[in-house]
Design an enzyme around this catalytic site. Structure first.
Site, PDB file in Angstrom:
ATOM      1  N   LYS A 214      -3.525  14.871 -16.544  1.00 42.63           N
ATOM      2  CA  LYS A 214      -3.407  15.803 -17.662  1.00 42.63           C
ATOM      3  C   LYS A 214      -2.071  15.610 -18.380  1.00 42.63           C
ATOM      4  O   LYS A 214      -1.833  14.588 -18.997  1.00 42.63           O
ATOM      5  CB  LYS A 214      -3.570  17.234 -17.154  1.00 42.63           C
TER       6      LYS A 214
ATOM      7  N   TYR B 164     -10.182  25.181  -8.994  1.00 38.73           N
ATOM      8  CA  TYR B 164     -10.816  24.054  -9.684  1.00 38.73           C
ATOM      9  C   TYR B 164     -12.122  23.695  -8.974  1.00 38.73           C
ATOM     10  O   TYR B 164     -12.154  23.526  -7.750  1.00 38.73           O
ATOM     11  CB  TYR B 164      -9.823  22.892  -9.667  1.00 38.73           C
TER      12      TYR B 164
ATOM     13  N   ARG C  14       0.814  -1.207   0.000  1.00 38.87           N
ATOM     14  CA  ARG C  14       0.000   0.000   0.000  1.00 38.87           C
ATOM     15  C   ARG C  14       0.852   1.263   0.000  1.00 38.87           C
ATOM     16  O   ARG C  14       0.426   2.321  -0.464  1.00 38.87           O
ATOM     17  CB  ARG C  14      -0.943   0.003   1.214  1.00 38.87           C
TER      18      ARG C  14
ATOM     19  N   ASP D   3      -2.203  24.372  -6.865  1.00 40.95           N
ATOM     20  CA  ASP D   3      -2.509  23.487  -7.985  1.00 40.95           C
ATOM     21  C   ASP D   3      -1.715  24.005  -9.184  1.00 40.95           C
ATOM     22  O   ASP D   3      -2.025  25.048  -9.748  1.00 40.95           O
ATOM     23  CB  ASP D   3      -4.015  23.497  -8.267  1.00 40.95           C
TER      24      ASP D   3
END
Length: 401
Positions: free
Chosen positions: A217, A120, A67, A192
């Site tokens: 992106k 965003y 993990r 961001d």
């Protein structure tokens, strides 16, 4: 933690495009393979009790359980950290997950946070619906506020969240000035940085503490995977790491491999996106159906001076505001487009156009007279893109009569 992923000294004086090719690779560790392989696994065995105890040390979580990541994970985290210029990075299953968990890692009940009004949309929703429910006071500020931001800062302001350019409306923020003010109350700055990528904006040189990439992106670049990465400086690293691990965040090795592959061509792809985006924006600005183009790289854009001072380039994402038209004309425009798909996300090789309506704002509602369309200039021939969008605009204009 990441030594084997990049055997060359961390201080190697490479330019960013070279770093994108070299960082996170160590062929000698994988029988000479150029690319770090896809490592899948959950259980990690130790050969002795002593080795197991060493694997469980707090500063070595990767060695104990899948993990926490594998060699594939560490290669991507190492690559992005070096590209961004940060201390270390963590991978998340999406860009929104990176935003949400970076916020959760920093705040606690009773804190006050400042978030740019041009953030965003899903990040805004998370802040107003989740952070508020947890007892965090969320306040939005205008993306053009700089010196005025000081009056909004409080003793319990835990962080300032910035995004430059702003989502949908592409306002450029003075990140360095905002970070300087945030420091006066000990607040962290989270950014961001997806639009510019690590190639075109260096967040840690401007006072940012945690920088976020929606790797979905440009880092992946082919519209075929979802991923996010958050990179922290040394000041914020422990909080980011512990917060993410407490919430059990992980990402699949196949998506991580696609991000590693995408990073290797990021330099050449992004330069073409930049060139196509600027040329398309300039061409569309001349069309009579276009009221305004929102692109900070254009000299008449309100944010151009700051963009030119702080950024190293532009991506392929911008917006246009049309003259007032009805739904029928808008439908005609999109029906005539051949090279621009209608779809969410961006940053892949393909061109997109998306009607986005009126952006949600709290303190800085943009003055729009006509529909707003977000455009992503892909890697197609630029003249084909210009011709296609121009003929669609002309068809919509004729439909007005």
């Amino acid at each position: 933690m990441t030594e084997f992923a990049h055997p060359t000294p961390a201080g190697t004086d490479w330019r960013t495009e070279t770093m994108a090719i070299q960082a996170g690779r160590n062929p000698q560790a994988f029988d000479g393979l150029v690319n770090t392989p896809v490592c899948r696994g959950s259980t990690i065995l130790a050969s002795s009790l002593e080795e197991w105890e060493a694997r469980k040390l707090p500063n070595n979580p990767y060695a104990s359980y899948g993990r926490f990541g594998t060699a594939t994970t560490r290669a991507l985290e190492s690559s992005v950290a070096r590209l961004e210029g940060g201390h270390a990075s963590l991978v998340f299953p999406s860009g929104l997950a990176a935003c949400a968990h970076a916020l959760l890692a920093v705040v606690r009940s009773g804190d006050h946070v400042l978030i740019t009004d041009s953030v965003y949309g899903p990040t805004r929703h998370f802040a107003t619906h989740v952070l508020s429910r947890l007892g965090v006071e969320v306040e939005f500020y205008g993306p053009h506020e700089t010196t005025g931001l000081r009056s909004r800062l409080r003793r319990n302001t835990r962080l300032v969240f910035v995004e430059s350019p702003g989502s949908l409306t592409f306002e450029i923020q003075d990140i360095g000035a905002i970070a300087e003010q945030a420091r006066t109350v000990g607040a962290l700055v989270i950014m961001d940085n997806t639009w510019a990528t690590p190639l075109f904006f260096k967040p840690f040189e401007h006072g940012v503490d945690i920088s976020i990439q929606s790797a979905t992106k440009y880092l992946i670049g082919h519209s075929d995977a979802l991923l996010g990465v958050a990179t922290a400086n040394a000041r914020a690293w422990d909080r980011l790491r512990e917060g993410a691990h407490d919430l059990g965040q992980t990402a699949g090795p196949d998506d991580i491999f696609l991000a590693l592959r995408g990073i290797r061509s990021l330099g050449v792809r992004l330069r073409q996106h930049e060139s196509n985006g600027i040329a398309l924006a300039q061409a569309l600005r001349a069309h009579p159906l276009v009221r305004r183009v929102l692109h900070p790289a254009l000299p008449d854009d309100p944010g151009h001076r700051l963009w030119r001072r702080d950024f190293l380039g532009a991506s392929g994402l911008f917006a246009i505001e049309l003259q007032p038209v009805g739904q029928a004309q808008l439908s005609t425009l999109f029906s005539r487009l051949q090279l621009f798909g209608i779809g969410l996300s961006w940053g892949g090789y393909e061109s997109l156009a998306l009607p986005v309506g009126t952006p949600t704002r709290s303190v800085s509602q943009p003055a729009l007279e006509g529909p707003l369309i977000r455009i992503h200039a892909g890697l197609e021939n630029i003249q084909d893109l210009i011709d296609d969008f121009s003929q669609a605009l002309s068809a919509a204009r004729l439909a007005l009569s």
